[in-house]
Design a protein around this motif. Structure first.
Motif, PDB file in Angstrom:
ATOM      1  N   ALA A 180     -33.838 -49.338  86.071  1.00 38.29           N
ATOM      2  CA  ALA A 180     -33.777 -48.711  84.741  1.00 38.29           C
ATOM      3  C   ALA A 180     -33.325 -49.712  83.690  1.00 38.29           C
ATOM      4  N   ALA A 181     -32.390 -50.587  84.050  1.00 34.10           N
ATOM      5  CA  ALA A 181     -31.890 -51.580  83.102  1.00 34.10           C
ATOM      6  C   ALA A 181     -33.000 -52.539  82.686  1.00 34.10           C
ATOM      7  N   VAL A 182     -33.825 -52.966  83.630  1.00 36.82           N
ATOM      8  CA  VAL A 182     -34.930 -53.873  83.313  1.00 36.82           C
ATOM      9  C   VAL A 182     -35.942 -53.185  82.404  1.00 36.82           C
ATOM     10  N   VAL A 183     -36.252 -51.931  82.695  1.00 35.20           N
ATOM     11  CA  VAL A 183     -37.178 -51.176  81.837  1.00 35.20           C
ATOM     12  C   VAL A 183     -36.625 -51.070  80.426  1.00 35.20           C
ATOM     13  N   SER A 184     -35.342 -50.738  80.313  1.00 35.15           N
ATOM     14  CA  SER A 184     -34.716 -50.549  79.002  1.00 35.15           C
ATOM     15  C   SER A 184     -34.652 -51.853  78.215  1.00 35.15           C
ATOM     16  N   ALA A 185     -34.312 -52.939  78.897  1.00 37.15           N
ATOM     17  CA  ALA A 185     -34.231 -54.231  78.221  1.00 37.15           C
ATOM     18  C   ALA A 185     -35.600 -54.673  77.727  1.00 37.15           C
ATOM     19  N   ASN A 186     -36.615 -54.490  78.529  1.00 32.55           N
ATOM     20  CA  ASN A 186     -37.973 -54.831  78.101  1.00 32.55           C
ATOM     21  C   ASN A 186     -38.452 -53.918  76.979  1.00 32.55           C
ATOM     22  N   ALA A 187     -37.990 -52.686  76.992  1.00 38.85           N
ATOM     23  CA  ALA A 187     -38.421 -51.720  75.970  1.00 38.85           C
ATOM     24  C   ALA A 187     -37.999 -52.179  74.578  1.00 38.85           C
ATOM     25  N   ILE A 188     -36.777 -52.685  74.436  1.00 40.06           N
ATOM     26  CA  ILE A 188     -36.322 -53.095  73.106  1.00 40.06           C
ATOM     27  C   ILE A 188     -37.049 -54.363  72.657  1.00 40.06           C
ATOM     28  N   ILE A 189     -37.414 -55.234  73.604  1.00 40.64           N
ATOM     29  CA  ILE A 189     -38.196 -56.425  73.264  1.00 40.64           C
ATOM     30  C   ILE A 189     -39.572 -56.017  72.747  1.00 40.64           C
ATOM     31  N   LYS A 190     -40.210 -55.084  73.437  1.00 39.62           N
ATOM     32  CA  LYS A 190     -41.528 -54.612  72.987  1.00 39.62           C
ATOM     33  C   LYS A 190     -41.431 -53.895  71.649  1.00 39.62           C
ATOM     34  N   PHE A 191     -40.333 -53.173  71.446  1.00 36.32           N
ATOM     35  CA  PHE A 191     -40.104 -52.483  70.171  1.00 36.32           C
ATOM     36  C   PHE A 191     -40.038 -53.505  69.034  1.00 36.32           C
ATOM     37  N   ALA A 192     -39.320 -54.590  69.246  1.00 41.18           N
ATOM     38  CA  ALA A 192     -39.233 -55.642  68.229  1.00 41.18           C
ATOM     39  C   ALA A 192     -40.600 -56.261  67.968  1.00 41.18           C
ATOM     40  N   GLU A 193     -41.394 -56.433  69.003  1.00 40.56           N
ATOM     41  CA  GLU A 193     -42.729 -57.023  68.828  1.00 40.56           C
ATOM     42  C   GLU A 193     -43.643 -56.119  68.013  1.00 40.56           C
ATOM     43  N   ARG A 194     -43.436 -54.810  68.124  1.00 40.74           N
ATOM     44  CA  ARG A 194     -44.211 -53.896  67.267  1.00 40.74           C
ATOM     45  C   ARG A 194     -43.910 -54.167  65.795  1.00 40.74           C
ATOM     46  N   TYR A 195     -42.630 -54.402  65.497  1.00 37.98           N
ATOM     47  CA  TYR A 195     -42.261 -54.717  64.114  1.00 37.98           C
ATOM     48  C   TYR A 195     -42.830 -56.068  63.678  1.00 37.98           C
TER      49      TYR A 195
END
Length: 744
Positions: free
Chosen positions: A218-233
């Motif tokens: 879950a931690a790996v999924v969550s950490a990658n999620a915020i990186i992908k979120f930043a890339e959307r911006y």
């Protein structure tokens, strides 16, 4: 110049960018955004077989990759919690009953028709909301709690309101400060690498191996999620820049895109990047969990090295640091939370408690830590004049005089900010609960008034409200609530106000009822925590909130992942209890001017029976004339001290669900925070012996009851200072308010 005109006559000093951004952000009325709830429900429908913590991580990832994102005009930062500034997302996994009743049926109000704290709700969003309510019916956190809680605890919460924890039925925990310095100096990729390494090292012979695997996944999924979120911006900034005709703004947008390609995956290189890192982490935590009180820690301390670096290399000036801080403040102010109308009564004014702490002392050198960023934050609050983030100042005996004067100048605006906290009280209180010396010196304020060290504190600093005025009332009626007729716990001596033979019997009855309802509170607190652990554990809160302990231990916060873990609460009605008990002591037993039976009848009739001798009105006058807490009268103040200490000591006798699982602490502990809850709690309390009429507001915090502190502010402060504040390790709240007409 009177206070009332000071804010009008003293104009903020804003750059053109900040002035334009301020007008933009504050132009939005509060609204309700269904996107977060819709996408979360969409994911849950097809993935209920996943482990709970992995399901939550992937569901939030799904939200972050599909929700609307935008860049505010002129802002140098990105990050939004909902589809519009100041709109609030929905969290149907916690409770949908109130959502359907209010948003779909308008009972008791549609959100835009509320008497206060109104929200826009678009007609086209109602079918989406109704659909999510239909799916979650019977599956929510609240549904599980009702099935798990003992009937007496449910009656305590729903019927008696002797302890109320509705906030944590309807929403998440919040109430922690992430380790922002650790995060922006290491980067999120570091967390991913560490969790992957821990996954490879799992010892499958250990009984908790499966739990650790689930957490790290879950931690790996969550950490990658915020990186992908930043890339959307980053993508959005580049797209916007390509269409921008203003050359300066085009350049800014491309810079923002470049930053979001690097941040938060990698460490921040400068002041601006660190702020962008903090915003993205904060926004994602707010989307994972709608708990209030997600705070920032000691901003002026962890940002100061980057401030000095920027000044040295020429990339930063004081004016630019101020503008960036003001931009950061306005970005954070866009976050919002919608509560049910019942819960809104406890939290008037839409507070988010996104606390930011400045001042105080160096945790190692034990010297004053005030620096130029401390003053910049005060200037930013002075200029933006928005209620979030909640600015907090730490004072101590060596706080510079000029800093105190600057604080006073900002307070004089009348915005309620900053709040002031006393190191000489808070540091010993934390050490009394097991904090190491350096950690206690490094505390920040979390939520409203609760102290803790950023990155090290789990549990929650908020919790149930304990309505001590209600508990006192029931002790005077042999354990029965006169409003509902419910009796969960008769007095041990079987007596009531009409039959007590001494003040000691009154005191014992109250302490007996107090002990019982603290037990009910502990049941409510721990049942909620247990259900969260089983179904709603939060990987983002774990890896961002306490990364230096949760990742090595392989445990989220609710399983014991933090260094310190204490469950907080709010104690309501200290002044009413002290004043009422003293009035009984003086009028019934010391001076014997009335009997206990006469006083009980006066309370039952709300001091309105004119046929008795003395009449109800006369008895009320006697009660009001009895000495009151807040006037530096030792006899009354000692009762306040004893009764509040009784709450604190009783609470700490109960363990929370993380006790013995790694953290230091592991108990419940006491605060006197009330927000606006003293008003709704008064609505369930009949007349009390302090002369307060039935169903009117009770006292807030550890402040004197309004209108009863008649000897001036110095006497009131002297009374408050006599309380045993070292026991209030979850926070002390004293509100001192002045009429603007009295200040010239």
């Amino acid at each position: 110049m009177a206070l009332g005109s000071f804010q009008i006559d003293t104009q903020p000093v804003r750059s053109e960018r900040i002035d334009r951004l301020h007008k933009y952000v504050t132009s939005f009325a509060y609204g309700i955004c269904p996107e977060r709830g819709h996408y979360l429900t969409e994911f849950y429908k097809d993935n209920m077989s996943l482990p709970a913590i992995v399901r939550r991580a992937k569901a939030i990832d799904h939200v972050l990759q599909n929700m609307s994102i935008y860049i505010m005009p002129g802002s140098l930062f990105v990050g939004n919690q909902a589809s519009k500034p100041r709109w609030a997302p929905l969290f149907p996994e916690f409770e949908v009953e109130w959502v359907e009743e209010e948003l779909i049926k308008g009972n008791p109000y549609f959100p835009d028709e509320r008497p206060a704290d109104k929200y826009i709700l678009r007609e086209e969003d109602k079918p989406v909301i109704k659909s999510m309510c239909d799916w979650w019916a019977g599956k929510t956190h609240t549904d599980t709690l009702r099935a798990r809680l003992p009937k007496d605890a449910l009656a305590t919460h729903y019927d008696l309101k002797a302890a109320d924890i509705g906030t944590y039925f309807q929403g998440g925990d919040g109430h922690f400060a992430p380790d922002h310095e650790f995060l922006f100096t290491h980067g999120i990729q570091y967390i991913i690498d560490e969790c992957q390494k821990k996954l490879d090292e799992i010892n499958w012979n250990e009984p908790d191996a499966i739990k650790k695997k689930d957490f790290y996944d879950a931690a790996v999924v969550s950490a990658n999620a915020i990186i992908k979120f930043a890339e959307r911006y980053a993508d959005l900034a580049e797209k916007t820049a390509a269409q921008e005709t203003d050359g300066a703004r085009k350049k800014e947008l491309y810079e923002m895109a470049e930053i979001c390609r690097r941040i938060p995956r990698y460490p921040a290189q400068n002041f601006r990047e660190a702020l962008q890192f903090i915003i993205l982490v904060h926004i994602c935590i707010q989307i994972e969990d709608n708990g209030a009180g997600v705070s920032f820690g000691r901003y002026d301390q962890f940002m100061y090295p980057l401030y000095k670096k920027g000044l040295a290399d020429g990339s930063l000036t004081r004016d630019l640091a101020l503008e960036l801080t003001e931009n950061f403040f306005l970005q954070i102010y866009t976050c919002n939370k919608v509560r049910s109308w019942v819960d809104t009564d406890f939290y008037r004014g839409v507070p988010m408690f996104q606390n930011l702490t400045i001042g105080g002392q160096h945790p190692v050198k034990k010297c004053d830590a005030t620096n130029e960023l401390s003053y910049i934050c005060l200037d930013a609050t002075f200029n933006t004049r928005v209620p979030q983030p909640s600015l907090t100042v730490r004072f101590h005996r060596n706080t510079p005089f000029e800093f105190k004067m600057k604080v006073a100048e900002v307070i004089r605006l009348g915005t309620g900010l900053p709040s002031i906290f006393n190191d000489e009280t808070y540091i010993p209180a934390l050490m009394n609960r097991g904090y190491e010396l350096n950690d206690a010196y490094d505390y920040c304020v979390i939520g409203c008034v609760e102290p803790g060290t950023a990155g090290l504190l789990g549990g929650r600093t908020g919790g149930a409200w304990l309505n001590c005025t209600k508990i006192l009332e029931m002790s005077l009626y042999n354990g029965t609530d006169p409003r509902t007729g419910i009796c969960l716990h008769p007095n041990k001596n079987g007596k009531d106000l009409s039959t007590f033979e001494s003040f000691e019997e009154v005191r014992e009855a109250y302490l007996d009822q107090l002990a019982y309802y603290v037990k009910m509170e502990a049941i409510l607190e721990n049942t909620i925590d247990q259900v969260w652990e089983e179904t709603l554990d939060e990987p983002m809160a774990a890896i961002f909130g306490c990364p230096t302990t949760t990742i090595p231990r392989g445990k989220p916060i609710k399983q014991g992942g933090a260094k310190y873990d204490l469950t907080g609460q709010q104690t309501i009605g200290t002044a009413n209890v002290a004043n009422s008990l003293y009035a009984i002591k003086k009028l019934v037993f010391d001076d014997k001017v009335i009997t206990g039976a006469q006083l009980k009848h006066a309370l039952e009739t709300n001091f309105s029976d004119m046929s008795t001798d003395p009449s109800g009105v006369q008895i009320k006058a006697m009660c009001l004339q009895a000495p009151k807490y807040g006037n530096d009268i030792d006899e009354v103040d000692e009762i306040a001290r004893e009764m509040l200490a009784a709450v604190a000591n009783e609470l700490v006798s109960y363990k929370n669900t993380r006790y013995g699982r790694g953290p230091i602490g592991g108990t419940l502990h006491c605060s006197t925070s009330t927000v606006s809850s003293n008003t709704p709690f008064g609505k369930v309390c009949g007349a009390t012996p302090d002369g307060r009429e039935a169903y009117t507001a009770v006292a807030d915090g550890q402040s004197p009851m309004r209108g009863t502190d008649i000897k001036g502010p110095t006497a009131a402060i002297a009374s408050v200072a006599k309380l045993n504040n070292i026991l209030l390790s979850c926070g002390s709240l004293y509100n001192m308010k002045f009429s603007p007409a009295d200040l010239v």
